[in-house]
Every structure is written in C-alpha cells, then in structure tokens.
Design a protein around this motif. Structure first.
Motif, PDB file in Angstrom:
ATOM      1  N   ILE A   1       5.407 -22.196   5.949  1.00 40.38           N
ATOM      2  CA  ILE A   1       5.946 -22.003   4.615  1.00 40.38           C
ATOM      3  C   ILE A   1       4.823 -22.262   3.612  1.00 40.38           C
ATOM      4  O   ILE A   1       4.153 -23.294   3.680  1.00 40.38           O
ATOM      5  N   THR A   2       4.585 -21.331   2.712  1.00 40.92           N
ATOM      6  CA  THR A   2       3.611 -21.522   1.642  1.00 40.92           C
ATOM      7  C   THR A   2       4.348 -22.000   0.401  1.00 40.92           C
ATOM      8  O   THR A   2       5.167 -21.275  -0.161  1.00 40.92           O
ATOM      9  N   LEU A   3       4.083 -23.232  -0.017  1.00 38.76           N
ATOM     10  CA  LEU A   3       4.772 -23.799  -1.173  1.00 38.76           C
ATOM     11  C   LEU A   3       4.180 -23.286  -2.478  1.00 38.76           C
ATOM     12  O   LEU A   3       4.892 -22.988  -3.417  1.00 38.76           O
ATOM     13  N   GLN A   4       2.873 -23.234  -2.547  1.00 39.78           N
ATOM     14  CA  GLN A   4       2.141 -22.648  -3.663  1.00 39.78           C
ATOM     15  C   GLN A   4       0.738 -22.374  -3.135  1.00 39.78           C
ATOM     16  O   GLN A   4       0.437 -22.693  -1.984  1.00 39.78           O
ATOM     17  N   SER A   5      -0.108 -21.784  -3.926  1.00 38.07           N
ATOM     18  CA  SER A   5      -1.404 -21.361  -3.431  1.00 38.07           C
ATOM     19  C   SER A   5      -2.171 -22.523  -2.798  1.00 38.07           C
ATOM     20  O   SER A   5      -2.430 -23.539  -3.446  1.00 38.07           O
ATOM     21  N   GLY A   6      -2.487 -22.369  -1.512  1.00 38.98           N
ATOM     22  CA  GLY A   6      -3.282 -23.372  -0.812  1.00 38.98           C
ATOM     23  C   GLY A   6      -2.492 -24.458  -0.127  1.00 38.98           C
ATOM     24  O   GLY A   6      -3.052 -25.237   0.644  1.00 38.98           O
ATOM     25  N   LEU A   7      -1.177 -24.565  -0.390  1.00 39.50           N
ATOM     26  CA  LEU A   7      -0.341 -25.576   0.251  1.00 39.50           C
ATOM     27  C   LEU A   7       0.459 -24.922   1.368  1.00 39.50           C
ATOM     28  O   LEU A   7       1.328 -24.085   1.110  1.00 39.50           O
ATOM     29  N   ARG A   8       0.161 -25.293   2.592  1.00 37.80           N
ATOM     30  CA  ARG A   8       0.780 -24.675   3.764  1.00 37.80           C
ATOM     31  C   ARG A   8       1.546 -25.720   4.569  1.00 37.80           C
ATOM     32  O   ARG A   8       0.986 -26.740   4.968  1.00 37.80           O
ATOM     33  N   TYR A   9       2.818 -25.437   4.818  1.00 35.59           N
ATOM     34  CA  TYR A   9       3.702 -26.362   5.534  1.00 35.59           C
ATOM     35  C   TYR A   9       4.133 -25.696   6.838  1.00 35.59           C
ATOM     36  O   TYR A   9       4.677 -24.593   6.831  1.00 35.59           O
ATOM     37  N   MET A  10       3.876 -26.382   7.960  1.00 35.71           N
ATOM     38  CA  MET A  10       4.179 -25.851   9.290  1.00 35.71           C
ATOM     39  C   MET A  10       5.159 -26.788   9.993  1.00 35.71           C
ATOM     40  O   MET A  10       4.753 -27.701  10.719  1.00 35.71           O
ATOM     41  N   PRO A  11       6.451 -26.596   9.762  1.00 36.59           N
ATOM     42  CA  PRO A  11       7.436 -27.481  10.393  1.00 36.59           C
ATOM     43  C   PRO A  11       7.486 -27.289  11.908  1.00 36.59           C
ATOM     44  O   PRO A  11       7.453 -26.176  12.410  1.00 36.59           O
ATOM     45  N   GLY A  12       7.535 -28.416  12.633  1.00 44.19           N
ATOM     46  CA  GLY A  12       7.660 -28.356  14.087  1.00 44.19           C
ATOM     47  C   GLY A  12       6.488 -27.702  14.789  1.00 44.19           C
ATOM     48  O   GLY A  12       6.653 -27.150  15.876  1.00 44.19           O
ATOM     49  N   ARG A  13       5.306 -27.777  14.204  1.00 48.57           N
ATOM     50  CA  ARG A  13       4.132 -27.107  14.798  1.00 48.57           C
ATOM     51  C   ARG A  13       3.767 -27.699  16.153  1.00 48.57           C
ATOM     52  O   ARG A  13       3.298 -26.997  17.041  1.00 48.57           O
ATOM     53  N   LEU A  14       3.985 -29.004  16.330  1.00 48.25           N
ATOM     54  CA  LEU A  14       3.697 -29.666  17.600  1.00 48.25           C
ATOM     55  C   LEU A  14       4.995 -29.990  18.324  1.00 48.25           C
ATOM     56  O   LEU A  14       5.899 -30.612  17.756  1.00 48.25           O
ATOM     57  N   GLY A  15       5.093 -29.567  19.589  1.00 55.74           N
ATOM     58  CA  GLY A  15       6.263 -29.880  20.406  1.00 55.74           C
ATOM     59  C   GLY A  15       6.247 -31.323  20.871  1.00 55.74           C
ATOM     60  O   GLY A  15       5.266 -32.058  20.701  1.00 55.74           O
ATOM     61  N   ARG A  16       7.342 -31.745  21.481  1.00 55.73           N
ATOM     62  CA  ARG A  16       7.478 -33.146  21.900  1.00 55.73           C
ATOM     63  C   ARG A  16       6.368 -33.553  22.865  1.00 55.73           C
ATOM     64  O   ARG A  16       5.782 -34.632  22.726  1.00 55.73           O
ATOM     65  N   ASP A  17       6.066 -32.734  23.851  1.00 56.86           N
ATOM     66  CA  ASP A  17       5.013 -33.081  24.803  1.00 56.86           C
ATOM     67  C   ASP A  17       3.672 -33.248  24.103  1.00 56.86           C
ATOM     68  O   ASP A  17       2.914 -34.180  24.407  1.00 56.86           O
ATOM     69  N   GLU A  18       3.367 -32.358  23.172  1.00 52.56           N
ATOM     70  CA  GLU A  18       2.108 -32.449  22.428  1.00 52.56           C
ATOM     71  C   GLU A  18       2.068 -33.727  21.592  1.00 52.56           C
ATOM     72  O   GLU A  18       1.026 -34.391  21.490  1.00 52.56           O
ATOM     73  N   GLN A  19       3.201 -34.077  20.997  1.00 50.22           N
ATOM     74  CA  GLN A  19       3.265 -35.297  20.191  1.00 50.22           C
ATOM     75  C   GLN A  19       3.028 -36.535  21.050  1.00 50.22           C
ATOM     76  O   GLN A  19       2.292 -37.453  20.657  1.00 50.22           O
ATOM     77  N   GLU A  20       3.652 -36.576  22.231  1.00 51.33           N
ATOM     78  CA  GLU A  20       3.497 -37.739  23.105  1.00 51.33           C
ATOM     79  C   GLU A  20       2.056 -37.895  23.566  1.00 51.33           C
ATOM     80  O   GLU A  20       1.511 -39.016  23.601  1.00 51.33           O
TER      81      GLU A  20
END
Length: 209
Positions: free
Chosen positions: A8-27
């Motif tokens: 999601i691009t909130l405004q120019s240059g601000l990028r939001y990636m919800p859930g980009r890392l899965g549970r295994d990657e987080q652990e």
C-alpha cells in the motif's frame, strides 16, 4: 477472509507491506536477533541534554550503530557504547530483504534493533542523523501490534495512524524519507511470536553516500 494487499502506498515514498513476512520467516528472524543480542546486549538509550531514559531498549548490527547519550547526543558509531565491542554483522536475511525491497544500490550500514515492552512508546521524530538521505529507511515489525503514527515533513503536519502487525514492513523513502513518525502504543497479547510479549522493530539504514 480476503488476502492482505502486497503493498500500500500511503503517499509518495511511504510504502506499507502488510504481512510481508510469514510466521516461519518471523520465527527464524527472532532466532537471528537473539544471536545478535547475545553478542551486543540490549541497553537503555538516553536523551541528549536531559539524560532522560527512553522507554525502549536497543542494540545494533552492521558496520555502524545508532546511539545516543546525555553528553554527545544522537550519532552513529562503530562500537557498542557499553561493551566497546564492534557491532555484529547484519545477517544475510536482512540484507536480502533490503536488496529486494529498498530500491537502493548500496547495502545498509546499520540495523537498529529496538525492543518495546507492552508499555513502551516512541515520540514523533525524523530519522535525519544519516548523511545519505537519498537511501530509504526499511522497518520490520515483529511481535505485538503497535499503533504507528506518520505525519509530514513538519512536526505540525496532520498525522494518520495505522496498526503495524508482526511481519509487516514499512519503508520511508523518496519524498517521505523525512516524514515525522512514532509509536503511540503497543497492543498486548496480539501476537504469540515473542514468549514474553512486547515488540521488536528493526530499521535498516544507509548512513553514508
């Protein structure tokens, strides 16, 4: 349930990636951070001038680390302020994320590791202690959800808030690189990733051109 959007691009240059890392990657990333903390222990930074302690504990990895103290203020340096030892290397998993997502040609020189208890917060601030402001700041959230607030280039600009959950990635770059931002609160019990609760925030930065 609808899938989360990839970005999601909130405004120019601000990028939001919800859930980009899965549970295994987080652990796996949490295990990697534990290794970093074993070599570069968490410490409590204090505000310049007043010496007032911040509510977060922090450490770093990479050639440089961001530190602050009462007498010398905000800066980057090559060694841990308590142990005097060089910071551990930035793990390859974080370098890979930077290379995939940052759009910058050079690798980060610092990765700040901030640990928030469930009562910690971070006031509105700009990340402007770097010489290279053309490079973005890449932020990774792990653990309990936080209420993240993002504004404009002036402290008095209107702000918006969103909940950053475990595995989310947020990038401040381009025109949004110097936007004011902060963490207003942590929501206890919103993640089982960290056994003792709280939140870990990793921010990858390029310091020098």
């Amino acid at each position: 349930m609808a899938a989360k959007p990839a970005e999601i691009t909130l405004q120019s240059g601000l990028r939001y990636m919800p859930g980009r890392l899965g549970r295994d990657e987080q652990e796996k990333l949490v295990d990697t951070i534990r290794d970093i903390v074993a070599r570069a222990p968490l410490y409590v930074p204090v505000m310049p001038g007043s010496g007032r302690p911040m509510s977060v504990r922090m450490t770093n990895c990479g050639p440089l680390g961001w530190v602050t103290d009462k007498d010398r203020g905000y800066r980057y340096q090559a060694n841990h302020p308590t142990t005097g030892e060089p910071w551990p290397d930035i793990p390859s998993v974080l370098l890979d994320l930077w290379r995939d997502l940052s759009g910058h040609s050079k690798d980060p020189e610092a990765c700040l590791v901030n640990f928030y208890t469930d009562k910690a917060k971070m006031g509105l601030h700009q990340d402007r202690d770097e010489t290279d402001l053309a490079a973005p700041v890449l932020s990774i959230s792990l653990g309990n959800t936080c209420l993240f607030r993002i504004g404009g280039l002036e402290r008095t600009d209107r702000t918006k808030s969103l909940r950053l959950e475990s595995g989310d990635i947020f990038i401040l770059g381009g025109e949004g690189r110097l936007c004011y931002h902060g963490v207003d609160r942590i929501y206890p019990g919103t993640s089982t990733l960290l056994k003792a609760g709280g939140r870990i925030n990793l921010t990858l930065r390029r310091v020098n051109p």
